[in-house]
Design an enzyme around this catalytic site. Structure first.
Site, PDB file in Angstrom:
ATOM      1  N   CYS A   1       0.817  -1.223   0.000  1.00 43.10           N
ATOM      2  CA  CYS A   1       0.000   0.000   0.000  1.00 43.10           C
ATOM      3  C   CYS A   1       0.848   1.269   0.000  1.00 43.10           C
ATOM      4  CB  CYS A   1      -0.937   0.004   1.197  1.00 43.10           C
ATOM      5  SG  CYS A   1      -1.877  -1.505   1.354  1.00 43.10           S
TER       6      CYS A   1
ATOM      7  N   HIS B   1      -3.705   6.788   2.922  1.00 45.45           N
ATOM      8  CA  HIS B   1      -4.049   5.469   2.387  1.00 45.45           C
ATOM      9  C   HIS B   1      -5.433   5.097   2.904  1.00 45.45           C
ATOM     10  CE1 HIS B   1      -4.099   1.445   1.110  1.00 45.45           C
ATOM     11  NE2 HIS B   1      -3.914   0.923   2.300  1.00 45.45           N
TER      12      HIS B   1
ATOM     13  N   ASN C   1     -10.215  -0.757   0.110  1.00 54.93           N
ATOM     14  CA  ASN C   1      -8.756  -0.597   0.133  1.00 54.93           C
ATOM     15  C   ASN C   1      -8.191  -1.138  -1.183  1.00 54.93           C
ATOM     16  OD1 ASN C   1      -6.010  -0.868   0.569  1.00 54.93           O
ATOM     17  ND2 ASN C   1      -6.202  -1.773   2.607  1.00 54.93           N
TER      18      ASN C   1
HETATM   19  O1  UT7 Z   1      -3.657  -1.596   3.624  1.00 56.05           O
HETATM   20  C1  UT7 Z   1      -3.281  -2.211   4.807  1.00 56.05           C
HETATM   21  C2  UT7 Z   1      -4.105  -3.405   4.998  1.00 56.05           C
HETATM   22  N1  UT7 Z   1      -5.007  -3.575   6.054  1.00 56.05           N
HETATM   23  C3  UT7 Z   1      -5.510  -2.766   6.975  1.00 56.05           C
HETATM   24  O2  UT7 Z   1      -5.216  -1.622   7.082  1.00 56.05           O
HETATM   25  C4  UT7 Z   1      -6.487  -3.385   7.909  1.00 56.05           C
HETATM   26  C5  UT7 Z   1      -6.288  -2.938   9.332  1.00 56.05           C
HETATM   27  N2  UT7 Z   1      -7.264  -3.569  10.245  1.00 56.05           N
HETATM   28  C6  UT7 Z   1      -8.564  -3.276  10.228  1.00 56.05           C
HETATM   29  O3  UT7 Z   1      -9.022  -2.456   9.458  1.00 56.05           O
HETATM   30  C7  UT7 Z   1      -9.447  -3.957  11.271  1.00 56.05           C
HETATM   31  O4  UT7 Z   1      -8.635  -4.609  12.207  1.00 56.05           O
HETATM   32  C8  UT7 Z   1     -10.439  -4.972  10.641  1.00 56.05           C
HETATM   33  C9  UT7 Z   1     -11.504  -4.223   9.864  1.00 56.05           C
HETATM   34  C10 UT7 Z   1      -9.723  -5.935   9.761  1.00 56.05           C
HETATM   35  C11 UT7 Z   1     -11.145  -5.754  11.764  1.00 56.05           C
HETATM   36  O5  UT7 Z   1     -11.798  -4.880  12.633  1.00 56.05           O
HETATM   37  P1  UT7 Z   1     -11.713  -5.106  14.205  1.00 56.05           P
HETATM   38  O6  UT7 Z   1     -12.586  -4.117  14.834  1.00 56.05           O
HETATM   39  O7  UT7 Z   1     -10.260  -5.121  14.570  1.00 56.05           O
HETATM   40  O8  UT7 Z   1     -12.380  -6.505  14.369  1.00 56.05           O
HETATM   41  P2  UT7 Z   1     -11.750  -7.857  14.924  1.00 56.05           P
HETATM   42  O9  UT7 Z   1     -10.758  -8.400  13.978  1.00 56.05           O
HETATM   43  O10 UT7 Z   1     -11.321  -7.623  16.343  1.00 56.05           O
HETATM   44  O11 UT7 Z   1     -12.998  -8.782  14.907  1.00 56.05           O
HETATM   45  C12 UT7 Z   1     -14.141  -8.516  15.726  1.00 56.05           C
HETATM   46  C13 UT7 Z   1     -15.194  -9.569  15.447  1.00 56.05           C
HETATM   47  C14 UT7 Z   1     -14.652 -10.991  15.423  1.00 56.05           C
HETATM   48  O12 UT7 Z   1     -15.614 -11.815  16.017  1.00 56.05           O
HETATM   49  P3  UT7 Z   1     -15.403 -12.385  17.501  1.00 56.05           P
HETATM   50  O13 UT7 Z   1     -14.141 -13.178  17.432  1.00 56.05           O
HETATM   51  O14 UT7 Z   1     -15.296 -11.160  18.362  1.00 56.05           O
HETATM   52  O15 UT7 Z   1     -16.641 -13.183  17.714  1.00 56.05           O
HETATM   53  C15 UT7 Z   1     -14.572 -11.313  13.957  1.00 56.05           C
HETATM   54  O16 UT7 Z   1     -14.690 -12.694  13.699  1.00 56.05           O
HETATM   55  O17 UT7 Z   1     -15.754  -9.341  14.146  1.00 56.05           O
HETATM   56  C16 UT7 Z   1     -15.740 -10.562  13.414  1.00 56.05           C
HETATM   57  N3  UT7 Z   1     -15.615 -10.270  11.997  1.00 56.05           N
HETATM   58  C17 UT7 Z   1     -16.665 -10.074  11.193  1.00 56.05           C
HETATM   59  N4  UT7 Z   1     -17.993 -10.090  11.415  1.00 56.05           N
HETATM   60  C18 UT7 Z   1     -18.803  -9.841  10.367  1.00 56.05           C
HETATM   61  C19 UT7 Z   1     -14.482 -10.135  11.277  1.00 56.05           C
HETATM   62  N5  UT7 Z   1     -14.781  -9.857  10.002  1.00 56.05           N
HETATM   63  C20 UT7 Z   1     -16.132  -9.814   9.930  1.00 56.05           C
HETATM   64  C21 UT7 Z   1     -17.035  -9.571   8.868  1.00 56.05           C
HETATM   65  N6  UT7 Z   1     -18.349  -9.592   9.136  1.00 56.05           N
HETATM   66  N7  UT7 Z   1     -16.614  -9.308   7.627  1.00 56.05           N
END
Ligand code: UT7
Length: 330
Positions: free
Chosen positions: A115, A255, A285
């Site tokens: 990125c 970004h 993204n």
């Molecule tokens: O360009 C660089 C690349 N990437 C990034 O910049 C990404 C950086 N990270 C993020 O943007 C965030 O960490 C995410 C959007 C990926 C995740 O958000 P989060 O608030 O950190 O969520 P989490 O990973 O802590 O997950 C929370 C819950 C989990 O469920 P449990 O374990 O709490 O029951 C996940 O399984 O949300 C669940 N979850 C979803 N639920 C519905 C994860 N993805 C999804 C989804 N739909 N698509």
């Protein structure tokens, strides 16, 4: 030898026509529109067709950039494509673009900084132009991220989209152009965002495919923490080097990974979100394409004008990061 000033003299972008909404994703994985919107800010993304590769998107964005710069393909001295989704391992996507554009006087290579790739690309172009080695350089940030997504992994497949942005970098007025660029990396964080199979460490075998190792893998929360910290720190660093106050900046092009990352960085920088151009709601993204597409959009919407002071800032796999302070030159 007197160094020249290097700046953007033309810009263009291209997005595939096909749109995938969050509702569409509900049919594919166990997710919902509300989760995606509130946790990321993303509402939809563009998807390349099976016929469209990264070079095709790059080509369309490049044609627009050349037109905007009012130069011909033969006038280009170098073509750089920043991408982590090249058409194939080799030849480079840049060579495919060079050929299709008809840039017969140009060298061409791909650049891998995920990125942050577009910022890495303009830093290279700046050196060549300022040293007087080359006159016109095409820098493209282009991705077909949807081709490397695991459509069974809801943690990642909802986040990314496809697109391309391109700029022509050449000599500009001395008080304009790409004034400062900072680059950084920390390879010890490589495992938090990668595509394990398909290289020399893990060639594509039946076993690799069965284990879905040919898809993007990400530890979202680790990337999130790193991203907020780095976006703010790198913006401060580039402005310190440029000796410019954040209050004097007209527009920041961050970004586009997650609205919460941008909000977190804005808070640390004590700037309002109105100073940030945001389009991740529309496109998700797009990795190396995110910054040049957002830059083109901001320019076309009249949000950036000649002599405006702008900052580009990005982070990504590697880990890599970078920022640039630019006095807009078109
Ligand atoms: O360009 C660089 C690349 N990437 C990034 O910049 C990404 C950086 N990270 C993020 O943007 C965030 O960490 C995410 C959007 C990926 C995740 O958000 P989060 O608030 O950190 O969520 P989490 O990973 O802590 O997950 C929370 C819950 C989990 O469920 P449990 O374990 O709490 O029951 C996940 O399984 O949300 C669940 N979850 C979803 N639920 C519905 C994860 N993805 C999804 C989804 N739909 N698509």
């Amino acid at each position: 030898m007197k160094l020249k000033s290097a700046g953007i003299i033309g810009i263009g972008s291209y997005l595939p026509e096909k749109i995938m909404t969050n509702k569409d994703l509900e049919q594919i994985v166990d997710t919902n529109d509300e989760w995606i919107r509130t946790r990321t800010g993303i509402e939809k993304r563009r998807i390349a067709t099976t016929q469209e590769a990264t070079s095709d998107l790059s080509l369309e964005a490049s044609k627009k950039a050349l037109e905007s710069a009012n130069i011909q393909a033969e006038d280009l001295d170098l073509v750089i494509v920043a991408t982590i989704t090249p058409d194939m391992s080799f030849p480079s996507t840049a060579c495919i673009v060079q050929d299709k554009l008809g840039a017969k006087n140009a060298g061409a290579f791909d650049l891998t900084a995920a990125c942050s790739g577009f910022i890495y690309g303009i830093s290279i172009a700046k050196q060549f132009v300022e040293a007087g080695v080359y006159k016109n350089i095409l820098v493209v940030g282009a991705e077909t991220m949807t081709k490397i997504l695991d459509w069974k992994d809801r943690n990642t497949c909802v986040l990314f989209g496809d697109g391309a942005g391109a700029v022509v970098i050449s000599t500009v007025e001395e008080d304009e152009g790409i004034k400062n660029v900072t680059l950084g990396s920390d390879g010890s964080g490589g495992s938090v965002l990668n595509k394990p199979a398909g290289g020399s460490r893990m060639p594509v075998t039946h076993e690799a495919l069965e284990n879905r190792m040919n898809y993007l893998k990400m530890d979202g929360s680790e990337v999130f923490k790193f991203a907020v910290r780095k976006m703010a720190a790198e913006t401060k660093k580039v402005l310190e080097e440029a000796n410019v106050d954040i209050e004097d900046i007209d527009m920041i092009i961050p970004h586009q990974a997650n609205i919460r990352i941008i909000e977190g960085a804005a808070k640390r920088l004590k700037v309002g979100l109105d100073k940030m151009h945001i389009n991740l709601n529309e496109y998700g993204n797009m990795s190396a394409a995110s910054i040049p597409v957002a830059l083109d959009e901001a320019y076309r919407k009249g949000k950036i004008k000649k002599k405006d002071k702008i900052v580009l800032v990005g982070f990504g796999a590697g880990l890599t990061w970078g920022a640039s302070y630019i006095k807009w030159s078109i």
